[in-house]
Motif scaffolding. Structure first.
Motif, mmCIF file in Angstrom:
data_model
loop_
_atom_site.group_PDB
_atom_site.id
_atom_site.type_symbol
_atom_site.label_atom_id
_atom_site.label_comp_id
_atom_site.label_asym_id
_atom_site.label_seq_id
_atom_site.Cartn_x
_atom_site.Cartn_y
_atom_site.Cartn_z
ATOM 1 N N VAL A 368 94.719 64.361 -6.092
ATOM 2 C CA VAL A 368 93.828 65.075 -5.184
ATOM 3 C C VAL A 368 94.659 65.700 -4.065
ATOM 4 N N VAL A 369 94.544 67.002 -3.912
ATOM 5 C CA VAL A 369 95.264 67.684 -2.836
ATOM 6 C C VAL A 369 94.671 67.251 -1.499
ATOM 7 N N ALA A 370 95.529 66.986 -0.539
ATOM 8 C CA ALA A 370 95.069 66.487 0.754
ATOM 9 C C ALA A 370 94.340 67.576 1.539
ATOM 10 N N ARG A 371 93.661 67.124 2.592
ATOM 11 C CA ARG A 371 92.738 67.969 3.333
ATOM 12 C C ARG A 371 93.361 69.239 3.899
ATOM 13 N N THR A 372 94.491 69.123 4.587
ATOM 14 C CA THR A 372 95.029 70.271 5.313
ATOM 15 C C THR A 372 95.330 71.434 4.383
ATOM 16 N N SER A 373 95.942 71.162 3.247
ATOM 17 C CA SER A 373 96.246 72.236 2.302
ATOM 18 C C SER A 373 94.976 72.817 1.700
ATOM 19 N N ALA A 374 94.049 71.952 1.292
ATOM 20 C CA ALA A 374 92.805 72.439 0.688
ATOM 21 C C ALA A 374 92.004 73.276 1.685
ATOM 22 N N PHE A 375 92.002 72.857 2.956
ATOM 23 C CA PHE A 375 91.202 73.554 3.964
ATOM 24 C C PHE A 375 91.890 74.805 4.499
ATOM 25 N N LYS A 390 98.714 78.111 -5.785
ATOM 26 C CA LYS A 390 99.367 77.667 -4.552
ATOM 27 C C LYS A 390 99.324 76.151 -4.389
ATOM 28 N N LEU A 391 98.243 75.540 -4.857
ATOM 29 C CA LEU A 391 98.102 74.091 -4.698
ATOM 30 C C LEU A 391 98.510 73.316 -5.946
ATOM 31 N N ASP A 615 104.361 67.160 -1.467
ATOM 32 C CA ASP A 615 103.901 67.451 -2.820
ATOM 33 C C ASP A 615 102.380 67.332 -2.917
ATOM 34 N N ARG A 616 101.804 66.411 -2.151
ATOM 35 C CA ARG A 616 100.356 66.223 -2.179
ATOM 36 C C ARG A 616 99.623 67.146 -1.227
ATOM 37 N N ASP A 617 100.327 67.624 -0.220
ATOM 38 C CA ASP A 617 99.703 68.473 0.800
ATOM 39 C C ASP A 617 100.658 69.632 1.119
ATOM 40 N N PRO A 618 100.882 70.536 0.153
ATOM 41 C CA PRO A 618 101.968 71.511 0.263
ATOM 42 C C PRO A 618 101.800 72.547 1.358
ATOM 43 N N VAL A 624 105.905 70.373 6.957
ATOM 44 C CA VAL A 624 107.034 71.305 6.834
ATOM 45 C C VAL A 624 107.802 71.356 8.149
ATOM 46 N N ARG A 625 107.089 71.352 9.267
ATOM 47 C CA ARG A 625 107.738 71.342 10.579
ATOM 48 C C ARG A 625 108.596 70.098 10.751
ATOM 49 N N ALA A 626 108.106 68.939 10.279
ATOM 50 C CA ALA A 626 108.889 67.706 10.383
ATOM 51 C C ALA A 626 110.176 67.805 9.571
ATOM 52 N N MET A 627 110.118 68.476 8.419
ATOM 53 C CA MET A 627 111.344 68.668 7.636
ATOM 54 C C MET A 627 112.323 69.568 8.380
ATOM 55 N N ALA A 628 111.800 70.571 9.080
ATOM 56 C CA ALA A 628 112.667 71.435 9.881
ATOM 57 C C ALA A 628 113.353 70.631 10.979
#
Length: 782
Positions: A368-375, A390-391, A615-618, A624-628
């Motif tokens: 199940v794709v997480a909320r932020t990506s789906a929304f 995209k998802l 991967d669950r919330d792409p 992504v900011r945390a990876m930066a």
């Protein structure tokens, strides 16, 4: 059509700008409909004119066979409506007017989300008019002219909604008789709305005897209508088949030079299969369209409901999995559309979808794709296939909510993204108190359709009821809704809603957990001191755990407090792991575990955690900011810049991404670029200016840096200024004593930014000082 004055977008038929009232160039450039051959309509009404003592004209929307249509304000009820003024030659026929009254009285009985409402019929100084619902958006004909053929999924969605509306009208014995794309509005949410029910039949009798007034539009007429025979619901099915054909191919099934030519082709010529014109159309869908266009109405779909069932599933092709062999079945739950009159019901629509996400994560074998990506697709007319790409999902669950008082209508559709076919659809008409049961039913239906099961048995995944008080539940959803806005005023608003939920139900553990978490958000996105927020957050988290020690959100809230404010790393790790033990799919707990690794200098472990949740919330920009940030502090600047820019592509306003990008440029000695980036961040005040001061100091503009430092040191006497960033600027200017005084104050105040002390390159100038090592020991990082 763009306004030449204010550049606002207008419909192709608009003659005046909807924003400023400037006259627009007339004509849409397409073939006029057959009903536009009537005599001239009444004179135009100018902007500001009050018609019939109550309708104030805003703009002219267009001209059709019946007359001119205006957008107007109903001054009695303070609501915008569409006002149609009937041509004098039509209104002059007494029998036609009587028929109008009767038919519109019948049409007013249609109450459906895909049909525009008819309000009133009247006369003012000899001019007859119809007042109807105003639907902002674009008519389907204009949309097709603008973009050409529509994606299969979009065409199916629109056709399905038209079927829904037709079935309601047909059940009342009402046939449209003039169904065409220009009579279908696509509203701003992308929903189809059928217009002008009851009008065509009202002047049908006159049409039979008056050769100058042919009713209907030849391009969309059924063969029996062209022959002036009696028509029934199957005539509307034929017209809908032409509309679906046009959506899928961008063209009509027949071309002719005259009205008579169209009528002859409807009676005698077989159209080309749409599949031959668009290879993306499934063959089974082509068969559905061709059955709609049968000359013999006995061979067509008998009614809109059977056609709808065929569009959704019955005639649909069998689809294969998109992912590689062995991959989990996957789904994204999109935010449900708010069909209520009150736009503030958005919170409930989002909350319903999020509850379904939480339930479906407990389905075995389902990703199940997480909320932020789906929304992230909320409010966008994105094709289902593009969402799937995209998802990286095979299925999408979407729906709509209409709330009126305590009455609730929820529709839900499960769609296969490969071909746009509906795998399952259901409508729920219930009381508001049944919302939990509806969530259960939808989740169980989805699991059954995809042949997966809830882990632990068929009832294990049902929506957990954290409160029996429906009012408290709604207040909690409002708190969650506003908490995600990431602006001070809106996040602060969520505190009010969480507290009100707790007042309604003092045993509502989930509301206490939400309240605890919002205080942490408020610190990082507002100029609020930790010393004021930390005690409140701690009190709320403790209460949540006291009420329900098996609540993952409560353990997450306590873990966040121990991590960012107490620097109790083992305690934080224990709480976050407990949250994951209770809910293995809780990605925010995993996100904070990643941050725990990051700020303790374990960059690779942090990136591994971030990769797993990405991967669950792409499309979650925070991940992504945390990876930066992780790559920045590890001095991997090329990767850091790439992830920072990717974050800004997803959300250009997410704080403090521009500051992080500025830090990346700073480490590369690109001082001008660093300053320009930092200016764009949405977090203003001391946080932004102190970071810019650090850039000034490192590029040799010491006077500018000192001025910034002096200003904020003075202001820190009367308002909150982060001691951590004051210290960073002090170190950049060589003022170590003042810098360590600021760090000590940050420690005393439980300043959340102090979490970066061990890894932050801004602290490089202080690392050799014994006071730095002593402070690391105090926050358990030595």
């Amino acid at each position: 059509m763009k306004c030449p004055k204010c550049l606002a977008d207008n419909t192709g038929t608009a003659r005046f700008c909807s924003e400023c009232g400037t006259p627009l160039a007339s004509g849409s450039g397409g073939r006029p409909s057959f009903t536009e051959t009537m005599d001239s309509p009444p004179e135009r009404l100018s902007r500001g004119t009050v018609f019939a003592g109550r309708y104030e004209i805003i703009e002219e929307l267009g001209t059709g066979g019946m007359g001119r249509v205006y957008r107007a304000e109903d001054t009695k009820v303070k609501e915008q409506i569409a006002l149609k003024l009937i041509r004098p030659e039509i209104a002059a026929d007494g029998k036609t007017i009587d028929r109008f009254r009767n038919e519109l009285k019948t049409a007013r009985r249609i109450r459906h989300k895909n049909v525009t409402g008819m309000y009133d019929y009247g006369e003012d100084r000899g001019t007859h008019y119809i007042a109807m619902e105003y639907v902002p958006g674009e008519d389907l004909k204009s949309l097709i002219r603008r973009v050409g053929e529509l994606p299969v999924a979009k065409s199916l969605a629109v056709a399905g909604q038209i079927c829904d509306g037709l079935s309601e009208a047909h059940a009342l014995g009402i046939v449209h008789r003039d169904l065409k794309p220009s009579n279908i509005m696509i509203d701003k949410e992308g929903n189809a709305r059928i217009m002008d029910f009851g009008i065509a039949r009202s002047i049908e009798a006159k049409a039979v005897t008056d050769t100058d007034l042919i009713i209907g539009t030849p391009e969309y007429m059924s063969p029996e209508q062209a022959e002036c025979r009696d028509v029934d619901r199957r005539s509307d099915i034929y017209s809908l088949g032409i509309i679906l054909y046009e959506m899928l191919t961008g063209r009509l099934p027949f071309e002719a030079e005259s009205a008579v030519g169209f009528l002859l082709k409807h009676k005698t010529e077989k159209p080309k299969d749409p599949v031959e014109l668009n290879a993306l159309i499934p063959e089974s869908l082509g068969r559905i369209v061709m059955r709609c266009l049968e000359k013999d109405r006995e061979k067509r779909w008998p009614d809109a409901l059977e056609l709808l069932a065929a569009l959704r599933a019955g005639e649909g092709p069998k689809t294969e999995k998109l992912g590689p062999a062995g991959e989990k079945t996957s789904i994204a739950v999109l935010p449900f559309k708010n069909m209520s009159a009150d736009p503030e019901q958005d919170y409930f629509c989002e909350g319903l979808a999020e509850e379904l996400i939480n339930v479906l994560t407990q389905v075995g074998g389902l990703r199940v794709v997480a909320r932020t990506s789906a929304f992230s697709f909320h409010g966008k007319d994105t094709d289902i296939r593009e969402i799937g790409r995209k998802l990286n999902v095979e299925n999408v669950l979407e729906g709509s909510v209409r709330k009126a008082g305590q009455k609730l209508r929820i529709t839900a559709q499960l769609i296969n993204v490969a071909d746009g076919y509906h795998l399952w659809s259901e409508r729920f008409d219930r009381e508001m108190t049944d919302v939990f049961a509806i969530q259960d039913e939808i989740a169980q239906a989805v699991a059954a359709r995809m042949k997966t099961d809830f882990e632990g048995g068929p009832t294990a995944g049902l929506a957990k009821r954290y409160t029996d008080n429906i009012e408290a539940y709604h207040l909690y959803l409002k708190g969650i809704y506003w908490r995600r806005m990431l602006t001070v005023d809106r996040v602060s608003k969520s505190i009010e809603y969480f507290n009100r939920a707790i007042e309604k139900d003092p045993g509502y553990a989930l509301a206490y957990a939400g309240l605890a978490y919002v205080y942490q958000i408020l610190f990082f996105y507002s100029p609020s001191p930790s010393k004021n927020l930390y005690p409140r957050a701690l009190e709320a988290a403790r209460k949540a755990l006291e009420l329900d020690d098996n609540l993952a959100e409560a353990h997450e809230a306590m873990g966040v407090i121990k991590c960012y404010w107490e620097w109790d790393w083992e305690g934080a790790r224990s709480e976050l792991r407990k949250a994951l033990e209770l809910n293995p799919n809780y990605i925010w707990a995993r996100f904070h575990l990643a941050n725990l690794h990051l700020y303790n200098g374990r960059f690779d472990e942090a990136l591994a955690e971030l990769k797993s949740i990405h991967d669950r919330d792409p499309l979650n920009p925070a991940f992504v900011r945390a990876m930066a940030e992780c790559h920045l502090q590890a001095d991997r600047l090329e990767a850091a810049e790439s992830f920072a820019k990717e974050t800004l592509e997803i959300d250009p306003f997410l704080p403090p991404t521009w500051i992080i990008l500025g830090h990346i440029y700073l480490r590369r000695s690109l001082f001008g670029e660093a300053l320009e980036a930092m200016k764009k961040d949405t977090v203003k005040g001391s946080f932004q200016e102190l970071n810019m001061g650090i850039v000034h100091a490192r590029m040799g503009r010491t006077e500018e840096a000192r001025k910034i430092l002096s200003t904020w040191l003075e202001r820190s006497r009367t308002e909150y200024v982060s001691g951590y960033y004051l210290a960073a600027l002090c170190f950049a200017l060589g003022r170590k004593a003042t810098g360590f005084d600021c760090l000590e104050r940050a420690y005393d105040e439980h300043d959340g930014w102090l979490i970066g002390l061990k890894i932050d390159f801004l602290m490089d100038d202080a690392r050799d000082d014994p006071r730095y090592r002593a402070l690391l020991e105090k926050i358990n990082m030595a």
